[in-house]
Design an enzyme around this catalytic site. Structure first.
Site, mmCIF file in Angstrom:
data_model
loop_
_atom_site.group_PDB
_atom_site.id
_atom_site.type_symbol
_atom_site.label_atom_id
_atom_site.label_comp_id
_atom_site.label_asym_id
_atom_site.label_seq_id
_atom_site.Cartn_x
_atom_site.Cartn_y
_atom_site.Cartn_z
ATOM 1 N N HIS A 1 0.538 -1.124 0.058
ATOM 2 C CA HIS A 1 0.228 0.121 0.054
ATOM 3 C C HIS A 1 0.933 1.168 0.137
ATOM 4 O O HIS A 1 0.713 2.359 -0.673
ATOM 5 C CB HIS A 1 -0.889 0.093 1.210
ATOM 6 C CG HIS A 1 -1.467 1.181 1.513
ATOM 7 N ND1 HIS A 1 -2.936 1.378 1.188
ATOM 8 C CD2 HIS A 1 -1.395 2.359 2.079
ATOM 9 C CE1 HIS A 1 -3.371 2.809 1.510
ATOM 10 N NE2 HIS A 1 -2.132 3.236 2.228
ATOM 11 N N GLU A 2 1.919 1.315 0.867
ATOM 12 C CA GLU A 2 2.693 2.526 0.977
ATOM 13 C C GLU A 2 3.514 2.685 -0.359
ATOM 14 O O GLU A 2 3.639 3.751 -0.962
ATOM 15 C CB GLU A 2 3.802 2.440 2.161
ATOM 16 C CG GLU A 2 2.965 2.384 3.248
ATOM 17 C CD GLU A 2 1.983 3.506 3.805
ATOM 18 O OE1 GLU A 2 2.349 4.633 3.135
ATOM 19 O OE2 GLU A 2 1.141 3.179 4.456
ATOM 20 N N HIS B 1 1.361 4.321 -2.836
ATOM 21 C CA HIS B 1 1.595 5.789 -2.796
ATOM 22 C C HIS B 1 2.792 6.393 -3.532
ATOM 23 O O HIS B 1 2.776 7.297 -4.172
ATOM 24 C CB HIS B 1 1.851 6.137 -1.388
ATOM 25 C CG HIS B 1 0.413 6.288 -0.650
ATOM 26 N ND1 HIS B 1 -0.684 6.903 -1.115
ATOM 27 C CD2 HIS B 1 -0.086 5.665 0.556
ATOM 28 C CE1 HIS B 1 -1.822 6.717 -0.150
ATOM 29 N NE2 HIS B 1 -1.409 5.989 0.750
ATOM 30 N N GLU C 1 -6.211 7.242 -0.613
ATOM 31 C CA GLU C 1 -6.053 6.081 0.109
ATOM 32 C C GLU C 1 -6.997 4.787 -0.574
ATOM 33 O O GLU C 1 -6.211 3.875 -0.832
ATOM 34 C CB GLU C 1 -6.912 6.352 1.591
ATOM 35 C CG GLU C 1 -6.044 7.147 2.379
ATOM 36 C CD GLU C 1 -4.634 6.543 2.460
ATOM 37 O OE1 GLU C 1 -4.545 5.352 2.904
ATOM 38 O OE2 GLU C 1 -3.677 7.530 2.376
#
EC number: 3.4.24.-
Length: 286
Positions: free
Chosen positions: A131-132, A135, A202
């Site tokens: 997930h990070e 980003h 998100e």
């Protein structure tokens, strides 16, 4: 290209807030000084805000020797995402959380708390770090880091307006009630600017992270676990620097009222539901 447009719009909106507050403090002269200050802050935020945020959280850089399993996990996921290897940091905090920062993929960093390493399984942690990295892949990290730095500066400038008073456009003493109103409304305006870009970001990082890891169910499980644990564990550094909360995978702040009303994170239940649908159908809902 779209992310650069969002970054420019964010900088322009927050610069406008600086000018308004500057006018409250010092009239026309205050507006000019605030404009110069905002331009300086924008320059500083672009080049140095990632280092400042990591320092705020006392993040310690790790490598393949000091944290071999965690480091190699990030390395493998970065390879799957087609990204350069980011710098990897650990934060000695019990609350499970993680974030990414940096001005571009070539200068990115990912950070996780020791709490998240302690409570998540390897599969779940892999989902979080994917997930990070999503980003980073989407170039969200510059936007989130700049908005965190600038929102904090707006709050400080608004408080300055209350304690030291201000001048109107003619140089006369300003209404003290107006100064108090600015101190209350300016940080809320900054939070709303952050909200405008954070919630959709998100969802996109959840989708991107599930694609990188190939395991949306693991990220859903991690979000559920982080949500349950984080609610009962305070995060002192995040409470001291609330403008940085939107960088985290889960809102680290405690309390209700405005803290929840202006949360930059979408509802955890909705994030989990979308990921579970992706696990079942292979498609992330629009």
């Amino acid at each position: 290209m779209f992310n650069w447009i969002k970054t420019f719009m964010l900088m322009a909106a927050i610069t406008a807030l600086f000018i308004v507050i500057g006018g409250m403090i010092g009239g026309r002269s205050g507006m000019m000084l605030a404009l110069l200050f905002a331009l300086g802050m924008n320059f500083f935020s672009y080049w140095f805000s990632d280092k400042m945020v990591l320092r705020m959280y006392n993040a310690q850089e790790v490598n393949e020797t000091s944290a071999p399993q965690f480091y190699r996990m990030v390395q493998e996921l970065a390879g799957r995402a087609g990204l350069p290897m980011p710098r990897v940091y650990l934060i000695d905090e019990a609350q499970p959380n993680a974030f990414a920062t940096g001005r571009n993929p070539e200068h990115a960093a990912v950070a996780a708390t020791t709490g998240i390493l302690n409570i998540l399984s390897e599969r779940e942690l892999r989902g979080v770090m994917a997930h990070e990295l999503a980003h980073v892949q989407h170039r969200d990290i510059l936007i989130s880091t700049i908005s965190a730095t600038m929102a904090g500066a707006i709050s400080a400038l608004a408080n300055f307006a209350v304690f030291f008073g201000g001048r109107d456009s003619e140089g006369r003493p300003a209404n003290p009630i107006a100064g108090i109103a600015v101190a209350i409304l300016a940080p809320l305006a900054a939070a709303m600017i952050q909200m405008a870009i954070s919630r959709a970001r998100e969802f996109e990082a959840d989708r991107g992270g599930a694609t990188i890891s190939g395991d949306p169910q693991a990220l859903a499980s991690a979000l559920d676990k982080i949500h349950r644990y984080a609610a009962g564990i305070p995060f002192a550094a995040a409470e001291a620097h609330p403008a940085t909360a939107q960088m985290m995978i889960m809102n680290p702040l405690h309390g209700g009222g405005l803290a929840n009303l202006f949360s930059t994170h979408p509802a955890t239940e909705e994030r989990i539901a979308r990921l579970m649908q992706m696990a079942q159908t292979g498609q992330y809902p629009a």
